[in-house]
Motif scaffolding. Sequence first.
Motif, PDB file in Angstrom:
ATOM      1  N   MET A  27      -2.148   4.544  15.340  1.00  0.00           N
ATOM      2  CA  MET A  27      -2.401   3.832  14.096  1.00  0.00           C
ATOM      3  C   MET A  27      -1.246   4.031  13.115  1.00  0.00           C
ATOM      4  O   MET A  27      -0.775   3.077  12.481  1.00  0.00           O
ATOM      5  CB  MET A  27      -3.714   4.323  13.469  1.00  0.00           C
ATOM      6  N   LEU A  28      -0.754   5.256  12.996  1.00  0.00           N
ATOM      7  CA  LEU A  28       0.371   5.514  12.097  1.00  0.00           C
ATOM      8  C   LEU A  28       1.629   4.787  12.587  1.00  0.00           C
ATOM      9  O   LEU A  28       2.408   4.264  11.777  1.00  0.00           O
ATOM     10  CB  LEU A  28       0.625   7.013  11.983  1.00  0.00           C
TER      11      LEU A  28
ATOM     12  N   LEU B 281       0.817  -1.220   0.000  1.00  0.00           N
ATOM     13  CA  LEU B 281       0.000   0.000   0.000  1.00  0.00           C
ATOM     14  C   LEU B 281       0.846   1.263   0.000  1.00  0.00           C
ATOM     15  O   LEU B 281       0.324   2.369   0.163  1.00  0.00           O
ATOM     16  CB  LEU B 281      -0.917   0.008   1.223  1.00  0.00           C
ATOM     17  N   SER B 282       2.161   1.130  -0.208  1.00  0.00           N
ATOM     18  CA  SER B 282       3.077   2.270  -0.091  1.00  0.00           C
ATOM     19  C   SER B 282       2.809   3.367  -1.121  1.00  0.00           C
ATOM     20  O   SER B 282       3.218   4.511  -0.921  1.00  0.00           O
ATOM     21  CB  SER B 282       4.530   1.797  -0.218  1.00  0.00           C
ATOM     22  N   ASP B 283       2.127   3.054  -2.219  1.00  0.00           N
ATOM     23  CA  ASP B 283       1.836   4.062  -3.230  1.00  0.00           C
ATOM     24  C   ASP B 283       0.489   4.742  -3.002  1.00  0.00           C
ATOM     25  O   ASP B 283       0.047   5.542  -3.831  1.00  0.00           O
ATOM     26  CB  ASP B 283       1.866   3.436  -4.628  1.00  0.00           C
ATOM     27  N   LEU B 284      -0.174   4.418  -1.891  1.00  0.00           N
ATOM     28  CA  LEU B 284      -1.482   4.997  -1.586  1.00  0.00           C
ATOM     29  C   LEU B 284      -1.403   5.859  -0.327  1.00  0.00           C
ATOM     30  O   LEU B 284      -0.625   5.579   0.583  1.00  0.00           O
ATOM     31  CB  LEU B 284      -2.521   3.888  -1.356  1.00  0.00           C
ATOM     32  N   ALA B 285      -2.218   6.901  -0.289  1.00  0.00           N
ATOM     33  CA  ALA B 285      -2.370   7.684   0.939  1.00  0.00           C
ATOM     34  C   ALA B 285      -3.309   6.930   1.885  1.00  0.00           C
ATOM     35  O   ALA B 285      -4.015   6.004   1.474  1.00  0.00           O
ATOM     36  CB  ALA B 285      -2.931   9.066   0.621  1.00  0.00           C
ATOM     37  N   PHE B 286      -3.317   7.315   3.144  1.00  0.00           N
ATOM     38  CA  PHE B 286      -4.181   6.698   4.154  1.00  0.00           C
ATOM     39  C   PHE B 286      -5.314   7.665   4.463  1.00  0.00           C
ATOM     40  O   PHE B 286      -5.098   8.759   4.993  1.00  0.00           O
ATOM     41  CB  PHE B 286      -3.377   6.384   5.407  1.00  0.00           C
ATOM     42  N   ALA B 287      -6.541   7.281   4.112  1.00  0.00           N
ATOM     43  CA  ALA B 287      -7.710   8.125   4.365  1.00  0.00           C
ATOM     44  C   ALA B 287      -8.253   7.836   5.760  1.00  0.00           C
ATOM     45  O   ALA B 287      -8.626   6.707   6.064  1.00  0.00           O
ATOM     46  CB  ALA B 287      -8.791   7.865   3.317  1.00  0.00           C
TER      47      ALA B 287
END
Length: 284
Positions: free
Chosen positions: A200-201, A180-186
């Motif tokens: 969480m982070l 998931l490294s290419d995605l932001a976290f919503a």
Amino acid sequence: MDLIRHLEYFVAVAEERHFGRAAATLGVTQPPVSRAIKALENHLGLTLVERTPDGAAITEHGAALLPRARLIVDDSRRLTSAAQSLTTSGTIRIGLVPQLDDAIATRIAASVGTRARVETAAAVSLLDRVRSNELDVAVIDHPVVLDRVVAGPVITLPRRICVPAGHRSAQAERPRLRMLSDLAFATTPRTANPPAHDLMLDAFRRRALDPEVLVARTFRELTTAVASGRCFGLVPASSPTLPGTAHLDLAAEDVALRVRIIHREAEAESITPLIDRILLQASR
């Protein structure tokens, strides 16, 4: 001028650092927000906000006045809530964090019946409103700094990771969190509950994932952002898989939602066991 409304718009722009996002948060179009900021600046004789290529920046004067503006906006909301409570004798005022499954919220409302008034807000806001007797009981995410309230035990609710349907992790036979490294976290903004947000982070970083954070205040904002292919997010395990998204069972212990019931002293003692049973059922 409507000073409180103009201050509310200023606070939204200051928090979002963007006129368009502030307008979306407020549920209005962008022009009224721009006009309100300009009118407020004219009223105060100060420049509060400057437009930038990326959105908006708060000036030194704006930063100095922002804490006071927040207090005024919050106090006006408390006044409105207190006035409503005077006209709702017998009503049970319940607050829920937005991360809770809609099914849980509706079960709580149905169980309490016509006396229920259910509201959704961030944990920090709900905690403050329980302390000030604007709410009888609330379900908040854990951990959060607790004082002057009675808190029940922590209950763990399962969640899944929601990703874009076309993402490599959704297609992988054995997906990994690092995919998931290419995605932001919503997720909800850090101000909603700083300790839970940071934990969480930290959990992601322990698993070699350090995502950019994209603010999503509601389930709809989260799922539409995921479906657009920009990010991933966390959804209740019982949530249906919506078009354009896929659900992954990864890092179940780390991504689980931990909640607890809070209330003041002996108040709401009759309702807390009922909510506790509903949450325990959802945790299984």
